[in-house]
Every structure is written in C-alpha cells, then in structure tokens.
Design an enzyme around this catalytic site. Structure first.
Site, short mmCIF file in Angstrom:
data_model
loop_
_atom_site.label_atom_id
_atom_site.label_comp_id
_atom_site.label_asym_id
_atom_site.label_seq_id
_atom_site.Cartn_x
_atom_site.Cartn_y
_atom_site.Cartn_z
N HIS A 208 0.79 -1.23 0.00
CA HIS A 208 0.00 0.00 0.00
C HIS A 208 0.82 1.27 0.00
O HIS A 208 0.26 2.37 -0.01
CB HIS A 208 -0.97 0.04 1.19
C1 UD1 Z 1 -2.39 5.54 5.59
C2 UD1 Z 1 -1.13 6.13 6.19
C3 UD1 Z 1 0.01 5.13 6.07
C4 UD1 Z 1 -0.38 3.80 6.71
C5 UD1 Z 1 -1.69 3.32 6.13
C6 UD1 Z 1 -2.13 2.11 6.89
C7 UD1 Z 1 -0.82 8.56 5.98
C8 UD1 Z 1 -0.11 9.62 5.25
N1 UD1 Z 1 -0.70 7.33 5.46
O1 UD1 Z 1 -2.15 5.32 4.21
O2 UD1 Z 1 1.15 5.62 6.75
O3 UD1 Z 1 0.63 2.88 6.47
O4 UD1 Z 1 -2.70 4.33 6.26
O5 UD1 Z 1 -3.06 1.35 6.20
O6 UD1 Z 1 -1.42 8.81 6.99
N2 UD1 Z 1 -9.56 4.44 1.50
C9 UD1 Z 1 -10.75 3.76 1.46
N3 UD1 Z 1 -11.32 3.39 2.65
C10 UD1 Z 1 -10.77 3.65 3.84
C11 UD1 Z 1 -9.57 4.35 3.87
C12 UD1 Z 1 -8.95 4.73 2.69
O7 UD1 Z 1 -11.30 3.51 0.40
O8 UD1 Z 1 -11.36 3.27 4.89
C13 UD1 Z 1 -8.91 4.80 0.21
C14 UD1 Z 1 -9.26 6.23 -0.26
O9 UD1 Z 1 -9.37 6.20 -1.64
C15 UD1 Z 1 -8.04 7.02 0.15
C16 UD1 Z 1 -6.91 6.00 0.02
O10 UD1 Z 1 -7.50 4.75 0.38
O11 UD1 Z 1 -7.84 8.14 -0.66
C17 UD1 Z 1 -5.72 6.30 0.90
O12 UD1 Z 1 -6.12 6.46 2.27
P1 UD1 Z 1 -5.23 7.37 3.27
O13 UD1 Z 1 -5.71 7.24 4.66
O14 UD1 Z 1 -5.08 8.75 2.72
O15 UD1 Z 1 -3.80 6.76 3.14
P2 UD1 Z 1 -3.36 5.23 3.19
O16 UD1 Z 1 -2.74 4.89 1.89
O17 UD1 Z 1 -4.46 4.40 3.71
N1 UDP Z 2 -3.57 -6.11 8.85
C1 UDP Z 2 -4.84 -6.67 9.02
N2 UDP Z 2 -5.53 -7.07 7.90
C2 UDP Z 2 -5.01 -6.95 6.64
C3 UDP Z 2 -3.72 -6.38 6.50
C4 UDP Z 2 -3.03 -5.96 7.62
O1 UDP Z 2 -5.32 -6.82 10.13
O2 UDP Z 2 -5.69 -7.34 5.68
C5 UDP Z 2 -2.86 -5.64 10.05
C6 UDP Z 2 -1.45 -6.16 10.22
O3 UDP Z 2 -1.43 -7.37 10.92
C7 UDP Z 2 -0.78 -5.07 11.01
C8 UDP Z 2 -1.46 -3.82 10.53
O4 UDP Z 2 -2.68 -4.25 9.91
O5 UDP Z 2 -1.04 -5.24 12.39
C9 UDP Z 2 -0.59 -3.08 9.57
O6 UDP Z 2 -1.31 -2.08 8.95
P1 UDP Z 2 -0.88 -1.45 7.56
O7 UDP Z 2 0.00 -2.38 6.81
O8 UDP Z 2 -2.12 -0.97 6.93
O9 UDP Z 2 -0.08 -0.15 8.02
P2 UDP Z 2 1.45 0.16 8.36
O10 UDP Z 2 1.87 -0.71 9.48
O11 UDP Z 2 2.25 -0.05 7.12
O12 UDP Z 2 1.44 1.61 8.72
#
Ligand code: UD1
Ligand code: UDP
Length: 366
Positions: A208
């Site tokens: 991601h």
């Molecule tokens: C965010 C965090 C990242 C973290 C990740 C965990 C920031 C800058 N990034 O990235 O550090 O590793 O979360 O998963 O804070 N969206 C949905 N449904 C949701 C949430 C998001 O559809 O419930 C989609 C939307 O299109 C959105 C995109 O995902 O624009 C990105 O979501 P966003 O929270 O901006 O950043 P992440 O890539 O999720």
């Molecule tokens: N995780 C989860 N379901 C999924 C993918 C990840 O529960 O389908 C959990 C994973 O075990 C870890 C956390 O989500 O505890 C990590 O989140 P993510 O990779 O979104 O964010 P990051 O750690 O990179 O910020």
C-alpha cells in the site's frame, strides 16, 4: 483528580496499537481516557472490525474526516480536533505511529495552550523524506513531551536530534502486545482451512505504500515478479483500498489475472494474523507486518529500499529486498528453498509495552 488523556487513532495500524494502551491505562487508577477516532480510515474492514475484534471500546468521538489530499486531510483533522481539545481540556494527548492523524492531532495539542503530547512509537526513521510518514514522524517527535520508543534505534535517533534523555522512554512494542494477546484466538478462527490453504503451503502479500502502488512503472514490474512467485507458491493478497485500482489497471493492461494470486478484501486482525503465522513467506511494504513476522519467525521480504524498523532486519526475520523484480524473485527462491531468515525477538517485544507506558505515566503524575 484523574488525569484526562485523549488517545488518538485514525488508521488501521493505529487501532492495533491503541488496544493495549487503552487497556493498560484503564487497568490502573489515575486516568480518564477518551478515544478519539479521526475517521481517516472508515471502511468497516479498515476500522470498526478492529474495535470489535480487539475489544476496544467505541470511540468517544469520531471526527469523521475521511479521505483527501495530504493537506485536506491533515487540515480537516486539525480543524475538527481543535474543537474537541477546547471542549475537553485534556491534560495530555497521546498519539501512536506515523499517519496523518498522528501529526495533525499533535500539532493541535501542542499549539493549543501547550498541552502535553506523548508519542508511542517515537524515534523511528527511514531517513527517506519522500515518505509522507517520515515527515509525520519528524514533526511529531519534535514537539512531543514524552517519546515512548519501540526499539533502541529510536532512542539513538532522538538523542542525535537533540531530544533530552529524560523525555525518551524505551518501552518496547505495543503492536506486539496485541499480537501476543490475540494469537491464540487468531488460530481459533480456522482461516487457513476456511480458505482451502495448507499450513506453510502459501504466502501472504500486502502492498500500500504510495511509492510502490501509485506509479505503474514501479508497480507493474514488481507485480510481474510477484506473479512469477505465485506460480510455485499460492499468494493471498488482502488488498488495501489504495491498491485496488492500480491492481485492476495492471490486470487489465496485461490482459489476465494471475491465477496464483488470490485477492481478498482487507482481512480482520485475527484472520490476518492466523494467515501470517501459518504462511511460509510474507511479501509486504507494511511497517507493522515487518514487526509481526519478526516475532512469529516468519520470513518477511520487504519490498522497499529502506525501513524505519531496522531491528527487524538486524535481529528479526526481515530482509529488505527493494523493488527490483530480479531481487524479489531471487530472495523468494532462496526463502522457499528453506534458506529463509528466522531471527530472534527484539528487546521489549514481550507483550508488556503498554503496561510500561502506564507505569511511566503514573510515576510522572502521582
Ligand atoms: C495511511 C497512512 C500510512 C499507513 C496506512 C495504513 C498517511 C499519510 N498514510 O495510508 O502511513 O501505512 O494508512 O493502512 O497517513 N480508503 C478507502 N477506505 C478507507 C480508507 C482509505 O477507500 O477506509 C482509500 C481512499 O481512496 C483514500 C486512500 O485509500 O484516498 C488512501 O487512504 P489514506 O488514509 O489517505 O492513506 P493510506 O494509503 O491508507
Ligand atoms: N492487517 C490486518 N488485515 C489486513 C492487513 C493488515 O489486520 O488485511 C494488520 C497487520 O497485521 C498489522 C497492521 O494491519 O497489524 C498493519 O497495517 P498497515 O499495513 O495498513 O499499516 P502500516 O503498518 O504499514 O502503517
């Protein structure tokens, strides 16, 4: 009088981190803790599912900010959270991790009457300022009053940046508290059999990071290498919402979907942890998953050029493979030939980090 703490969570990894912290602070006298959900993540399987599975109480307040550009999302969280701070006048705002919710709420707290900020998972550095999370970490740590670190590299970075020793508190890793607490329940979900998989007969894939998934010239070759791996090892791919569209575009461009890659909706924590613990290999760009695989002793190939969690490489089962297709393939081949990394469990990743956080706050306040 009890000390009032606002505990902030916004995105999936935050929920996994606040679960043990909330529990530990609630188990000792002296604190009134409210959970503030910013609404950065909002899909059921990115948010509420974790509250249900991990027994986190419903958030006291949900700011409901949703998605947006970095500036829009950060600003919206700040605007909404400022009202909460005014209403609640907390003694402390506690933030976890490195997402936009972390930095936004820290800024509001510190600039508004100088409310103390405690940062859980402080000091991690990828030294890559093109990563939005690195900026969030640097800013949050620069204005935090208590910096709870999860690995010793965090202490070193903070000292090098001039943070006084008395603000730095090594407590270990709260994400591992959650893992230890729920691993048995995770195994009881029976997810491996439910998906028709065999113990160690599959790999797990998550992607991601914007640097990996947003640019098709990076994503496509990486996915081609991964699809080659999936010809000999079936891969389960619980797909992050950010990655769904790039993945569909990649499949459409090549004219087929790799049969060995099984795309799923994002999984609940328990299901995901069961799959991780029984897999033979994890391919990921996640931060938290590098840590969980280290504790479980599952070989982890991290598809990034750097990591802010070096202890997972120095001591754990993590290998930084980068994004080069040949490097990914050769590391996977080595691992599947039985030469995967096992490693050991780092200091303080013992399931008691949140207890140490609560104990430290009590020692400061009573
Ligand atoms: C965010 C965090 C990242 C973290 C990740 C965990 C920031 C800058 N990034 O990235 O550090 O590793 O979360 O998963 O804070 N969206 C949905 N449904 C949701 C949430 C998001 O559809 O419930 C989609 C939307 O299109 C959105 C995109 O995902 O624009 C990105 O979501 P966003 O929270 O901006 O950043 P992440 O890539 O999720
Ligand atoms: N995780 C989860 N379901 C999924 C993918 C990840 O529960 O389908 C959990 C994973 O075990 C870890 C956390 O989500 O505890 C990590 O989140 P993510 O990779 O979104 O964010 P990051 O750690 O990179 O910020």
């Amino acid at each position: 009088m009890n000390r009032r703490i606002l505990l902030i969570a916004g995105a999936r990894p935050n929920f996994i981190k606040i679960a043990p912290v909330h529990k530990a602070l609630s188990a000792v006298p002296g604190f009134d803790v409210k959970i503030i959900h910013t609404g950065q993540h909002y899909d059921r399987e990115m948010s509420h599912l974790f509250f249900d599975q991990l027994g986190i109480p419903e958030p006291d307040i949900n700011l409901g900010v949703g998605s947006g550009t970095h500036a829009e999302q950060t600003a919206q969280i700040m605007r909404s959270f400022e009202k909460v701070v005014l209403d609640e006048s907390p003694d402390m705002v506690m933030v976890v991790g490195d997402v936009n919710s972390t930095v936004a709420c820290s800024l509001v707290a510190k600039k508004f009457q100088g409310i103390d900020v405690a940062h859980v998972e402080a000091g991690l550095r990828s030294n890559d300022r093109t990563m939005p999370e690195e900026i969030n970490r640097l800013v949050t740590d620069a204005i935090s009053d208590i910096l709870f670190t999860s690995e010793r590299s965090g202490d070193r970075h903070l000292r090098a940046e001039g943070v006084p020793d008395e603000k730095i508190v090594f407590v270990g890793n709260v994400m591992i508290d959650t893992l230890q607490h729920h691993l048995e329940r995770a195994r009881e979900t029976g997810t491996v059999a439910e998906l028709g998989l065999k113990e160690r007969g599959y790999g797990l894939l998550t992607l991601h990071r914007p640097a990996n998934v947003d640019d098709p010239t990076v994503f496509a070759p990486m996915m081609e290498a991964i699809s080659r791996i999936s010809e000999s090892l079936p891969l389960v791919f619980p797909i992050h919402p950010r990655t769904r569209a790039p993945y569909e575009r990649w499949c459409a461009d090549r004219g087929s979907r790799p049969p060995g890659i099984r795309v799923q909706e994002p999984l609940g924590y328990l299901e995901f942890m069961h799959l991780t613990s029984s897999s033979s290999l994890v391919l990921t760009d996640s931060g938290g998953i590098q840590e969980e695989t280290t504790v479980l002793g599952i070989p982890c190939l991290t598809l990034r050029d750097n990591t802010e969690r070096p202890v997972t490489v120095d001591e754990g089962s993590n290998i930084l493979v980068g994004r080069d297709p040949e490097a990914i393939l050769s590391a996977a081949t080595e691992t599947l030939a039985g030469r995967g990394k096992k490693g050991s469990v780092p200091e303080g990743w013992d399931g008691r980090a949140a207890e140490r956080i609560a104990a430290h706050l009590r020692s400061c306040w009573v």
